[in-house]
Design an enzyme around this catalytic site. Structure first.
Site, PDB file in Angstrom:
ATOM      1  N   ALA A   1     -30.293  -4.757 -43.854  1.00  0.00           N
ATOM      2  CA  ALA A   1     -28.925  -5.154 -43.510  1.00  0.00           C
ATOM      3  C   ALA A   1     -27.937  -3.987 -43.614  1.00  0.00           C
ATOM      4  O   ALA A   1     -26.767  -4.183 -43.939  1.00  0.00           O
ATOM      5  CB  ALA A   1     -28.467  -6.326 -44.375  1.00  0.00           C
ATOM      6  N   SER A   2     -28.412  -2.788 -43.333  1.00  0.00           N
ATOM      7  CA  SER A   2     -27.535  -1.602 -43.331  1.00  0.00           C
ATOM      8  C   SER A   2     -26.847  -1.369 -44.669  1.00  0.00           C
ATOM      9  O   SER A   2     -25.771  -0.798 -44.739  1.00  0.00           O
ATOM     10  CB  SER A   2     -26.462  -1.710 -42.225  1.00  0.00           C
ATOM     11  OG  SER A   2     -27.042  -1.891 -40.972  1.00  0.00           O
TER      12      SER A   2
ATOM     13  N   LYS B   1     -19.969   3.552 -44.281  1.00  0.00           N
ATOM     14  CA  LYS B   1     -20.394   2.171 -44.034  1.00  0.00           C
ATOM     15  C   LYS B   1     -21.899   2.229 -43.735  1.00  0.00           C
ATOM     16  O   LYS B   1     -22.530   3.252 -43.950  1.00  0.00           O
ATOM     17  CB  LYS B   1     -19.650   1.583 -42.837  1.00  0.00           C
ATOM     18  CG  LYS B   1     -18.145   1.506 -43.024  1.00  0.00           C
ATOM     19  CD  LYS B   1     -17.480   0.950 -41.778  1.00  0.00           C
ATOM     20  CE  LYS B   1     -15.971   0.851 -41.998  1.00  0.00           C
ATOM     21  NZ  LYS B   1     -15.297   0.328 -40.794  1.00  0.00           N
ATOM     22  N   GLY B   2     -22.446   1.139 -43.205  1.00  0.00           N
ATOM     23  CA  GLY B   2     -23.875   1.144 -42.901  1.00  0.00           C
ATOM     24  C   GLY B   2     -24.155   1.232 -41.417  1.00  0.00           C
ATOM     25  O   GLY B   2     -23.855   0.315 -40.670  1.00  0.00           O
TER      26      GLY B   2
ATOM     27  N   THR C   1     -26.969   2.916 -47.908  1.00  0.00           N
ATOM     28  CA  THR C   1     -25.983   3.954 -48.204  1.00  0.00           C
ATOM     29  C   THR C   1     -24.824   3.383 -49.007  1.00  0.00           C
ATOM     30  O   THR C   1     -24.390   3.976 -50.001  1.00  0.00           O
ATOM     31  CB  THR C   1     -25.451   4.577 -46.896  1.00  0.00           C
ATOM     32  OG1 THR C   1     -26.530   5.232 -46.238  1.00  0.00           O
ATOM     33  CG2 THR C   1     -24.339   5.572 -47.170  1.00  0.00           C
TER      34      THR C   1
ATOM     35  N   GLY D   1     -27.370   1.752 -40.129  1.00  0.00           N
ATOM     36  CA  GLY D   1     -28.802   1.619 -39.850  1.00  0.00           C
ATOM     37  C   GLY D   1     -29.177   0.495 -38.915  1.00  0.00           C
ATOM     38  O   GLY D   1     -29.661   0.730 -37.809  1.00  0.00           O
ATOM     39  N   GLU D   2     -29.018  -0.726 -39.345  1.00  0.00           N
ATOM     40  CA  GLU D   2     -29.503  -1.851 -38.542  1.00  0.00           C
ATOM     41  C   GLU D   2     -28.514  -2.234 -37.455  1.00  0.00           C
ATOM     42  O   GLU D   2     -28.901  -2.666 -36.367  1.00  0.00           O
ATOM     43  CB  GLU D   2     -29.763  -3.053 -39.464  1.00  0.00           C
ATOM     44  CG  GLU D   2     -30.384  -4.231 -38.748  1.00  0.00           C
ATOM     45  CD  GLU D   2     -30.681  -5.385 -39.694  1.00  0.00           C
ATOM     46  OE1 GLU D   2     -30.814  -5.151 -40.915  1.00  0.00           O
ATOM     47  OE2 GLU D   2     -30.754  -6.524 -39.218  1.00  0.00           O
TER      48      GLU D   2
ATOM     49  N   GLY E   1     -37.674   6.286 -43.823  1.00  0.00           N
ATOM     50  CA  GLY E   1     -37.487   7.191 -42.695  1.00  0.00           C
ATOM     51  C   GLY E   1     -36.036   7.308 -42.270  1.00  0.00           C
ATOM     52  O   GLY E   1     -35.686   8.159 -41.471  1.00  0.00           O
ATOM     53  N   GLN E   2     -35.187   6.437 -42.811  1.00  0.00           N
ATOM     54  CA  GLN E   2     -33.776   6.456 -42.401  1.00  0.00           C
ATOM     55  C   GLN E   2     -33.007   7.563 -43.104  1.00  0.00           C
ATOM     56  O   GLN E   2     -31.877   7.861 -42.749  1.00  0.00           O
ATOM     57  CB  GLN E   2     -33.140   5.085 -42.653  1.00  0.00           C
ATOM     58  CG  GLN E   2     -32.725   4.781 -44.094  1.00  0.00           C
ATOM     59  CD  GLN E   2     -33.878   4.358 -44.980  1.00  0.00           C
ATOM     60  OE1 GLN E   2     -34.961   4.894 -44.911  1.00  0.00           O
ATOM     61  NE2 GLN E   2     -33.635   3.407 -45.853  1.00  0.00           N
TER      62      GLN E   2
END
Ligand code: FES
Ligand code: FES
Lengths: 334, 160
Positions: A87-88, A288-289, A91, A291-292, A47-48
């Protein structure tokens, strides 16, 4: 007894990915006979928006429109290995692997086009619309559709590429214990404003103002979507969610949505999101990440705001009315 | 166990099934009839993911026995688009990035539809109230609230 207001601030550095023994992700890219590109991954879209981002990265690298790319994340048994979507890291790790695989596929594609056009592959460029042109002489061109057909049915070439991105394992230095678990850090800062009822211990988050530094936003609308949802989740972690309210005692944990609490649509804080884009050195197109990491700074910011409001430090999550009342009682007892 | 016949209209088309007595509507829709748009999140009435509209009322299909729906008019998200054109709510959810994993989305959309059918121009508070029985893990709700408000505006513009 009164409603007391407080304001708290917190800033975080957040590693993109987590290296506990080497952190690899693989990607495979191949063209279909009609010049669409399949990216095979074991990284999961939950879903991200992983599929959309990987399609953009592959399309940009090969030089085709995004809708010419198909992402297959169907099966972790048969797909190329990925450490996982956590942990992001999705990507950054998968994106780098896709770039490498797409570059190799693009090279084969240009070689086949060069044979068809009877020029050198190094003299060719893509127009991003599905065509390959001779640099400086764009009237001499061939569509990627025709290149793929030629590769498959005439020249016996596989337009494909392999990609592997690995952050090698970092061991701690013996003397200091220092290590390098990640190569890429995102940053965030949150200011939270709360009201605490010192009679009931109830906390209301009035507002959270967040700044996120996430490298380059490859899809700004989807980044915003992650950050808005993440900011809400950070408040949820700070004040509501737990499976073990009396940890290490495992009793009284929530067993369903009646007991495992999250803020609903009526409990939203005023939320502001600001994105700073400072491209990372080793990220795919500077990403970078987000998400989390975007659900983290709200937690210490809310804890600090509670301290500002009623003068007690709650160092166990979630910050429940019970914990606040116990702390206030202890404080009054001196 | 003896099977019982049940007949109802699903998104405008007639359905007739033999089901085991005690089967939930959610189970009948998903596993018997093949409409998987209502989701089973909790199967106990706390998440809203299974929401459908029965005879104009918003209902939780996990707490509704299929055999009580005999003769009913049932609407699910799968029946909202007409002739390949998305319903204004679906369009608004898409445009507002109001869906991530999408698990809550069908329930949210049916809850919103039940609201807009009754109250075409809702206030923000009315939207929040209408969605408060539905849980979302991903979006933080704000994009969903905005999508419903946008759909309501789009609808009233079309009507005008
Ligand atoms: S599945 Fe029906 S309310 Fe959760
Ligand atoms: S979009 Fe994932 S639960 Fe709502």
């Amino acid at each position: 007894m009164a409603i007391r207001r407080g304001r708290g601030v917190a800033a975080i550095n957040y590693p993109t990915g987590m290296n506990l023994g080497g952190d690899p992700t693989q990607a495979l890219v191949h063209s279909t006979p009609t010049g669409n590109f399949m990216v095979t991954l074991s990284s999961v879209d939950l879903g991200q928006g992983m599929k959309q981002i990987m399609a953009q990265i592959c399309a940009e690298t090969i030089g085709v429109p995004t809708d010419r790319v198909i992402i297959d994340t169907a099966d972790t048994d048969t797909g190329p290995h990925c450490m996982g979507t956590f942990a992001s890291r999705g990507t950054h790790r998968a994106g780098n692997a896709v770039i490498q695989a797409a570059k190799e596929a693009r090279q084969v594609m240009l070689e086949v086009a060069a044979e068809e056009l009877e020029v050198n592959a190094s003299d060719l460029e893509t127009d991003g619309q599905g065509n390959i042109l001779v640099k400086g002489a764009p009237q001499k061109s061939i569509s990627i559709f025709d290149v793929a057909l030629s590769a498959h049915f005439k020249r016996g070439r596989s337009i494909s590429g392999r990609g592997m991105f690995l952050i090698p394992r970092s061991y701690p230095e013996k003397e200091t214990g220092a290590m390098k678990p990640s190569t890429c850090y995102a940053h965030a800062c949150t200011v939270a404003e709360v009201e605490v009822d010192d009679e009931t211990g109830e906390v209301t988050v009035l507002s959270v103002k967040n700044v996120f530094e996430i490298g380059r936003a490859l899809n700004p609308k989807m980044v915003e979507q992650q950050l808005v949802g993440g900011s809400w989740m950070g408040i949820s972690h700070a004040l509501y969610e737990t499976t073990e309210p009396y940890y290490p005692n495992r009793d009284h944990g929530g067993t369903d949505f009646n007991q495992y609490l999250m803020p609903g649509p009526g409990d939203l804080a005023e939320t502001e999101i600001i994105v700073l884009e400072r491209p990372s050195a080793d990220g795919p197109f500077g990403a970078k990440g987000p998400g989390e990491m975007c659900a983290n700074p709200q937690i210490p910011a809310v804890a600090n705001a509670v301290f500002d409001a009623v003068g007690v430090r709650i160092d166990t999550l979630p910050i429940t009315p019970e914990r606040i009342l116990r702390a206030l009682k202890a404080q009054a007892a001196g | 166990m003896a099977k019982v016949p049940v007949q109802f209209t699903l998104n405008g088309s007639e359905k007739a099934e033999f089901i085991e007595s005690g089967t939930t509507l959610l189970h009948a829709l998903r596993d018997k009839i093949g409409d998987t748009s209502p989701k089973g999140g909790c199967h106990q009435g706390t998440c809203g993911a299974c929401s459908v509209i029965i005879d104009g009322e918003l209902r939780l299909s996990c707490l509704t026995l299929a055999e009580t729906c005999d003769g009913a008019d049932i609407r699910t998200t799968a029946g909202l688009a007409e002739g390949g054109v998305l319903h204004p709510l679906q369009r608004a959810f898409l445009d507002a990035f109001a869906t991530q994993c999408g698990f809550c989305t069908p329930g949210m959309i049916m809850a919103a539809k039940a609201l807009l059918d009754r109250t075409p121009n809702p206030s923000r508070e009315e939207v929040v109230e209408a969605l408060s029985g539905n849980i979302c893990r991903c979006t933080g709700y704000e994009p969903i609230i905005q999508a419903v408000l946008t759909a309501a505006r789009a609808d009233s513009q079309n009507a005008a």
